[in-house]
Design a protein around this motif. Structure first.
Motif, PDB file in Angstrom:
ATOM      1  N   ALA A   1      -6.508  -4.879  14.207  1.00 17.23           N
ATOM      2  CA  ALA A   1      -6.328  -5.617  13.181  1.00 17.23           C
ATOM      3  C   ALA A   1      -4.730  -6.180  13.781  1.00 17.23           C
ATOM      4  O   ALA A   1      -4.092  -5.560  14.662  1.00 17.23           O
ATOM      5  N   HIS A   2      -4.100  -7.557  12.683  1.00 23.19           N
ATOM      6  CA  HIS A   2      -3.311  -8.404  13.367  1.00 23.19           C
ATOM      7  C   HIS A   2      -1.713  -7.316  13.506  1.00 23.19           C
ATOM      8  O   HIS A   2      -2.088  -5.890  12.826  1.00 23.19           O
ATOM      9  N   PRO A   3      -0.496  -7.714  14.698  1.00 24.42           N
ATOM     10  CA  PRO A   3      -0.075  -6.506  14.532  1.00 24.42           C
ATOM     11  C   PRO A   3       1.217  -6.299  13.388  1.00 24.42           C
ATOM     12  O   PRO A   3       1.381  -5.284  13.057  1.00 24.42           O
ATOM     13  N   TYR A   4       1.171  -7.955  12.275  1.00 29.25           N
ATOM     14  CA  TYR A   4       2.057  -7.067  10.100  1.00 29.25           C
ATOM     15  C   TYR A   4       1.134  -6.417   9.719  1.00 29.25           C
ATOM     16  O   TYR A   4       1.308  -5.212   9.480  1.00 29.25           O
ATOM     17  N   ALA A   5      -0.285  -6.075   9.964  1.00 29.65           N
ATOM     18  CA  ALA A   5      -1.325  -4.802   9.541  1.00 29.65           C
ATOM     19  C   ALA A   5      -0.891  -3.872  10.350  1.00 29.65           C
ATOM     20  O   ALA A   5      -0.841  -2.436   9.230  1.00 29.65           O
ATOM     21  N   VAL A   6      -0.787  -3.576  11.518  1.00 29.41           N
ATOM     22  CA  VAL A   6      -0.525  -1.720  12.499  1.00 29.41           C
ATOM     23  C   VAL A   6       0.663  -2.018  11.818  1.00 29.41           C
ATOM     24  O   VAL A   6       0.630  -0.650  11.336  1.00 29.41           O
ATOM     25  N   VAL A   7       2.013  -2.752  11.603  1.00 32.07           N
ATOM     26  CA  VAL A   7       2.943  -2.356  11.214  1.00 32.07           C
ATOM     27  C   VAL A   7       3.132  -2.009   9.526  1.00 32.07           C
ATOM     28  O   VAL A   7       3.687  -0.579   9.015  1.00 32.07           O
ATOM     29  N   SER A   8       2.017  -2.277   9.070  1.00 35.25           N
ATOM     30  CA  SER A   8       2.310  -1.964   7.530  1.00 35.25           C
ATOM     31  C   SER A   8       1.633  -0.455   7.732  1.00 35.25           C
ATOM     32  O   SER A   8       1.959   0.723   6.877  1.00 35.25           O
ATOM     33  N   ALA A   9       0.178  -0.299   8.503  1.00 32.65           N
ATOM     34  CA  ALA A   9      -0.163   0.676   8.417  1.00 32.65           C
ATOM     35  C   ALA A   9       0.722   2.167   8.900  1.00 32.65           C
ATOM     36  O   ALA A   9       1.002   3.459   7.879  1.00 32.65           O
ATOM     37  N   GLY A  10       1.833   2.041   9.678  1.00 35.36           N
ATOM     38  CA  GLY A  10       2.605   3.021   9.860  1.00 35.36           C
ATOM     39  C   GLY A  10       3.396   3.120   8.816  1.00 35.36           C
ATOM     40  O   GLY A  10       3.879   4.418   8.577  1.00 35.36           O
ATOM     41  N   LEU A  11       4.188   2.329   8.390  1.00 28.71           N
ATOM     42  CA  LEU A  11       5.114   1.903   7.491  1.00 28.71           C
ATOM     43  C   LEU A  11       4.119   3.096   6.021  1.00 28.71           C
ATOM     44  O   LEU A  11       5.001   3.674   5.525  1.00 28.71           O
ATOM     45  N   GLY A  12       3.219   3.382   5.804  1.00 29.90           N
ATOM     46  CA  GLY A  12       2.193   3.833   5.018  1.00 29.90           C
ATOM     47  C   GLY A  12       2.849   5.049   4.714  1.00 29.90           C
ATOM     48  O   GLY A  12       2.718   5.940   3.883  1.00 29.90           O
TER      49      GLY A  12
END
Length: 440
Positions: A264-275
């Motif tokens: 997953a691209h880095p923005y999606a990685v951050v989204s996963a962490g935020l979830g």
């Protein structure tokens, strides 16, 4: 045929467990061929298994090699996943970023500088991250469209998605491209947040106005409180941001690594962490400590407040950490800085009162959530302010772990489920019929 596990006698005459080659490789986190390479180099001794079927290895010797090589054994009892990482080490009651004491780094360097160190292993004094105009405009539009009651993590999640749409190169997972996206994303998240209620304005982040002024902390401050920023408080906020960047494989970081494993691209990685971060047991924990400290100040003592928590069977917020036997080093560092903030004195005294009162029941020490609560309460911030600080800071850590995971074999994080449902074959269900209970 599988190699057999046997027992033997160690060098001290005590019976010790013998491991097969496969077990040894799994414990060391290497391939079976590497195990035999250790044997050829004299780092590990082997013995032929009974019947000549493969080799066996002394478990104690394997564990000693694992400690020397910095590898850790996965716990079969708890099902823990173990990853080799060069980012953060937690050892005793201290923690380190790339081998350097994290609290010392946070005291001496600004958040962006510590983030660069975590990402690259190179210290770049004075570096500041900037938000691209297009990404910032998209993030602000998206955040502005949310209902007024939306929480800070809601806003950050939406801002990440909007910023991703403005980055056509987000699918480029080369190291330099990911780093460029990260340097752009973090200030975009901060500047997309609206000013705190009653704040005159929010600084647009043109960088420092003096040599001692933190960069990202200055931009974030008016999004957290309407009170003017003073230098000691900005130092506390900037240090908190630097301290919270990473903390080994916390739940949100594991989620980020799973996303990165799927490329997953880095923005999606951050989204996963935020979830994951939004859960009350992780990033939102400081809000519970904030509310507790507010009540302690209102009632004039920690005794009735702590008693209420214990009577209800709840833990006391801001106390204890599974990785530290004594005080969380992050809390210790922040408490020392908060002592230099005059308006923090009442909240700091309340926090100490909570620790002393709870110690009569159980010897738990302060953690970083209690320190964040002292900052938020004394600065007139909302209870969710600590969560915002945590999320903004940890974004850099998730990117650091993504960079490591992108270099690994894709989709390697694939646990095996242990099925506990009804055994097949089962008849086709009829309308409204419930499934049969599972076997476990």
């Amino acid at each position: 045929m599988k190699e057999q596990e046997v027992s033997g006698t160690g060098h001290d005459g005590v019976a010790s467990r013998r491991l097969s080659t496969k077990e040894t490789a799994e414990r060391l986190g290497v391939k079976p061929e590497t195990v035999y390479a250790y044997v050829s180099r004299g780092q590990l001794s082997s013995r032929r298994a009974p019947g000549g079927r493969g080799s066996t290895f002394d478990a104690a010797e394997v564990d000693a090699l694992a400690r020397r090589s910095g590898r850790r054994e996965p716990s079969a009892a708890t099902g823990d996943l173990v990853f080799r990482t060069g980012i953060t080490l937690i050892d005793g009651d201290r923690y380190y970023f790339r081998g350097v004491d994290a609290t010392e780094l946070a005291r001496r360097y600004a958040y962006e500088e510590v983030a660069e160190w975590l990402w690259t292993g190179v210290l770049r004094p004075g570096i500041r991250f900037t938000a691209p105009a297009e990404a910032l405009a998209a993030a602000r539009r998206a955040v502005g469209a949310l209902p007024a009651h939306s929480g800070p993590t809601d806003r950050l999640r939406v801002a990440v998605v909007a910023a991703a749409t403005a980055d056509p190169l987000r699918f480029d997972l080369s190291r330099e491209s990911v780093l460029a996206s990260a340097r752009n994303l973090i200030p975009t998240l901060v500047r997309a947040l609206p000013p705190a209620p009653g704040a005159a304005s929010a600084d647009d982040g043109k960088g420092r106005t003096s040599g001692a002024e933190p960069g990202l902390a200055r931009r974030l401050w008016p999004r957290l409180t309407a009170r003017p920023a003073d230098e000691p408080s900005l130092v506390v906020l900037d240090t908190a941001l630097a301290l919270l960047i990473d903390h080994d494989l916390a739940a949100s970081t594991l989620a980020a690594r799973v996303a990165a494993s799927a490329h997953a691209h880095p923005y999606a990685v951050v989204s996963a962490g935020l979830g994951v971060l939004e859960g009350p047991l992780h990033g939102a924990a400081s809000g519970l400590a904030h509310r507790m400290l507010t009540e302690v100040l209102e009632r004039g003592s920690a005794v009735p407040v702590v008693a209420d928590h214990l009577r209800a069977g709840r833990g006391v917020p801001g106390l204890g950490h599974r990785l530290y036997a004594s005080e969380d080093p992050r809390a210790r560092a922040l408490f020392a800085l908060l002592a230099d903030v005059p308006r923090a004195a009442p909240a700091l005294a309340a926090a100490r009162d909570v620790v002393a009162t709870a110690a009569r029941h159980t010897p738990l020490h302060a953690n970083v959530d209690l320190a964040l609560a002292v900052l938020s309460v004394s600065s007139g911030m909302a209870a969710e302010a600590g969560e915002t600080v945590f999320a903004v800071s940890r974004t850099a850590g998730w990117i650091a772990h993504a960079l490591e995971e992108y270099a690994e074999r894709p989709l390697r994080i694939r646990p095996t489920g242990q099925y506990s449902g009804p055994r097949p074959p089962q008849p086709l269900p009829s309308a409204g019929e419930r499934a049969a209970p599972g076997g476990d």
